[in-house]
Design a protein around this motif. Structure first.
Motif, PDB file in Angstrom:
ATOM      1  N   PHE A 168      -9.438 -66.699 -69.842  1.00 49.55           N
ATOM      2  CA  PHE A 168     -10.715 -66.540 -69.154  1.00 49.55           C
ATOM      3  C   PHE A 168     -10.814 -67.284 -67.829  1.00 49.55           C
ATOM      4  O   PHE A 168     -11.817 -67.159 -67.124  1.00 49.55           O
ATOM      5  N   GLU A 169      -9.795 -68.052 -67.471  1.00 52.90           N
ATOM      6  CA  GLU A 169      -9.733 -68.646 -66.137  1.00 52.90           C
ATOM      7  C   GLU A 169      -8.269 -68.685 -65.705  1.00 52.90           C
ATOM      8  O   GLU A 169      -7.389 -69.004 -66.499  1.00 52.90           O
ATOM      9  N   GLY A 170      -8.019 -68.386 -64.426  1.00 51.85           N
ATOM     10  CA  GLY A 170      -6.661 -68.439 -63.915  1.00 51.85           C
ATOM     11  C   GLY A 170      -5.803 -67.320 -64.481  1.00 51.85           C
ATOM     12  O   GLY A 170      -6.297 -66.297 -64.943  1.00 51.85           O
ATOM     13  N   GLN A 171      -4.487 -67.539 -64.443  1.00 50.44           N
ATOM     14  CA  GLN A 171      -3.532 -66.532 -64.891  1.00 50.44           C
ATOM     15  C   GLN A 171      -2.349 -67.201 -65.565  1.00 50.44           C
ATOM     16  O   GLN A 171      -2.061 -68.376 -65.321  1.00 50.44           O
ATOM     17  N   ALA A 172      -1.659 -66.430 -66.390  1.00 46.63           N
ATOM     18  CA  ALA A 172      -0.475 -66.949 -67.076  1.00 46.63           C
ATOM     19  C   ALA A 172       0.386 -65.800 -67.548  1.00 46.63           C
ATOM     20  O   ALA A 172      -0.057 -64.661 -67.612  1.00 46.63           O
ATOM     21  N   ALA A 173       1.628 -66.131 -67.899  1.00 50.07           N
ATOM     22  CA  ALA A 173       2.516 -65.174 -68.556  1.00 50.07           C
ATOM     23  C   ALA A 173       2.905 -65.753 -69.905  1.00 50.07           C
ATOM     24  O   ALA A 173       3.221 -66.940 -70.013  1.00 50.07           O
ATOM     25  N   PHE A 174       2.850 -64.917 -70.927  1.00 47.52           N
ATOM     26  CA  PHE A 174       3.259 -65.319 -72.267  1.00 47.52           C
ATOM     27  C   PHE A 174       4.641 -64.754 -72.538  1.00 47.52           C
ATOM     28  O   PHE A 174       4.925 -63.588 -72.236  1.00 47.52           O
ATOM     29  N   ALA A 175       5.519 -65.570 -73.077  1.00 53.01           N
ATOM     30  CA  ALA A 175       6.899 -65.149 -73.321  1.00 53.01           C
ATOM     31  C   ALA A 175       6.930 -63.897 -74.185  1.00 53.01           C
ATOM     32  O   ALA A 175       6.138 -63.734 -75.106  1.00 53.01           O
ATOM     33  N   ASP A 176       7.868 -63.012 -73.847  1.00 53.11           N
ATOM     34  CA  ASP A 176       8.106 -61.786 -74.605  1.00 53.11           C
ATOM     35  C   ASP A 176       6.981 -60.777 -74.434  1.00 53.11           C
ATOM     36  O   ASP A 176       6.869 -59.839 -75.199  1.00 53.11           O
ATOM     37  N   ALA A 177       6.147 -60.964 -73.424  1.00 51.52           N
ATOM     38  CA  ALA A 177       5.063 -60.019 -73.201  1.00 51.52           C
ATOM     39  C   ALA A 177       5.588 -58.776 -72.490  1.00 51.52           C
ATOM     40  O   ALA A 177       6.304 -58.874 -71.507  1.00 51.52           O
ATOM     41  N   GLU A 204       5.423 -70.184 -83.012  1.00 53.17           N
ATOM     42  CA  GLU A 204       5.087 -70.796 -81.737  1.00 53.17           C
ATOM     43  C   GLU A 204       4.927 -69.720 -80.663  1.00 53.17           C
ATOM     44  O   GLU A 204       5.427 -68.605 -80.795  1.00 53.17           O
ATOM     45  N   ILE A 205       4.196 -70.081 -79.608  1.00 54.87           N
ATOM     46  CA  ILE A 205       4.097 -69.231 -78.427  1.00 54.87           C
ATOM     47  C   ILE A 205       4.500 -70.059 -77.217  1.00 54.87           C
ATOM     48  O   ILE A 205       4.408 -71.293 -77.234  1.00 54.87           O
ATOM     49  N   THR A 206       4.980 -69.384 -76.187  1.00 56.95           N
ATOM     50  CA  THR A 206       5.300 -70.046 -74.935  1.00 56.95           C
ATOM     51  C   THR A 206       4.492 -69.398 -73.827  1.00 56.95           C
ATOM     52  O   THR A 206       4.436 -68.169 -73.720  1.00 56.95           O
ATOM     53  N   VAL A 207       3.856 -70.236 -73.022  1.00 55.53           N
ATOM     54  CA  VAL A 207       2.995 -69.741 -71.955  1.00 55.53           C
ATOM     55  C   VAL A 207       3.363 -70.435 -70.650  1.00 55.53           C
ATOM     56  O   VAL A 207       3.620 -71.643 -70.628  1.00 55.53           O
ATOM     57  N   GLN A 208       3.451 -69.654 -69.583  1.00 54.77           N
ATOM     58  CA  GLN A 208       3.738 -70.160 -68.240  1.00 54.77           C
ATOM     59  C   GLN A 208       2.476 -70.008 -67.402  1.00 54.77           C
ATOM     60  O   GLN A 208       2.009 -68.895 -67.148  1.00 54.77           O
TER      61      GLN A 208
END
Length: 303
Positions: free
Chosen positions: A203-212, A248-252
């Motif tokens: 809901f704020e900013g941006q990100a990439a989630f691994a394996d998306a 687990e999840i990975t987020v950049q």
């Protein structure tokens, strides 16, 4: 450790609710097994009082729990049991409707006219559908916040995370509800119990989630969890990320950082009969609830 795959990313959808409140719905009134035990998630965020002041007048609930998290403005609430109060910025209310309750929620903006909050619906298992209603109102100051060395900040609303336990307890779905803020460019791996269904809501900013397959766009190529992922710009935020199984999840985080809710819960895996604000297990239970609404016996006597 196993990385949870991203099953889907999708933007929330503008809709009207209550007496004409403009909001965005991330999911709800579709396939209830998709994010079991969660049924619906709304993002009510407005800059203009005319878009929210009509509020959510008196309406019933049975068989579910509603979780309201306010970020800006206030929400006045009252119910058929005589409870009333006001949720302010950072506050949370977890309402267990159980056997039935009538309530209203009336939002009010901050001095700048802004109103922002979220409402999540959690299902109740059949054994607790007709439990006594209750409220848990939690003030912002009572919600623990933890800050990691890289500047990542997590508010622990429900469940346990990084050694802190949220103040809301006794919830059927045994959920974890986290408000996470990650600084610009930081990559973070977060643990989630393997047996929980999980989603993130940016809901704020941006990100990439691994394996998306469709990452929630930062603007440049990054390596996430050892994989090159195709990062693309997305219009705005309000993005739902639905995860598969894993622990687990990975987020950049993108160039402006990211803030998102990370919510998970244990599936109930029971039949769902759902109409409007009432969710039961069978059609006959649903019909009974609406009969009781019509004849005035919906509110069960206290035991």
């Amino acid at each position: 450790m196993s990385l949870r795959p991203v099953l889907e990313t999708r933007s929330s959808t503008p809709t009207l609710e209550g007496a004409g409140v403009k909001l965005h719905r991330a999911f709800g009134f579709q396939d209830p097994s998709e994010l079991d035990p969660f049924l619906l998630f709304d993002d009510f965020r407005n800059e203009h009082p005319q878009d929210y002041q009509a509020g959510f007048p008196w309406h019933p609930h049975r068989g579910i729990e509603t979780i309201t998290y306010v970020l800006a403005g206030t929400v006045d609430h009252s119910d058929s049991l005589g409870n009333s109060g006001t949720l302010g910025a950072g506050d949370v209310q977890w309402m267990t409707a159980g056997s039935g309750i009538l309530h209203q929620e009336m939002p009010e903006g901050n001095p700048a006219g802004q109103m922002h909050g979220f409402q999540l619906w959690g299902n109740l298992p059949s054994a607790q559908k007709m439990t006594a209603p209750r409220y848990q109102d939690v003030q912002s100051k009572d919600i623990p916040e933890v800050i990691d060395d890289d500047g990542t900040t997590v508010r622990v609303i429900v469940g346990e995370f990084w050694g802190k336990t949220g103040p809301v307890d006794g919830i059927a779905a045994d959920p974890q509800y986290l408000d996470i803020q990650i600084p610009p460019g930081v990559k973070k791996t977060l643990r989630i119990d393997t047996y929980r269904r999980a989603f993130a809501y940016v809901f704020e900013g941006q990100a990439a989630f691994a394996d998306a397959s469709q990452p929630t766009g930062i603007l440049l190529e990054k390596e996430v969890a050892g994989q090159e992922v195709n990062i693309r710009d997305m219009s705005g935020n309000r993005t739902l990320v639905r995860f598969g199984t894993g622990d687990e999840i990975t987020v950049q985080a993108g160039p402006e950082g990211v803030r998102f809710l990370l919510i998970s819960g244990a599936p109930i895996a029971e039949p769902v009969a759902w109409h409007g604000p009432i969710v039961m297990n069978t059609r006959s239970e649903l019909e009974q609830a609406f009969r009781e609404l019509r004849n005035g016996t919906f509110i069960q006597p206290a035991h």
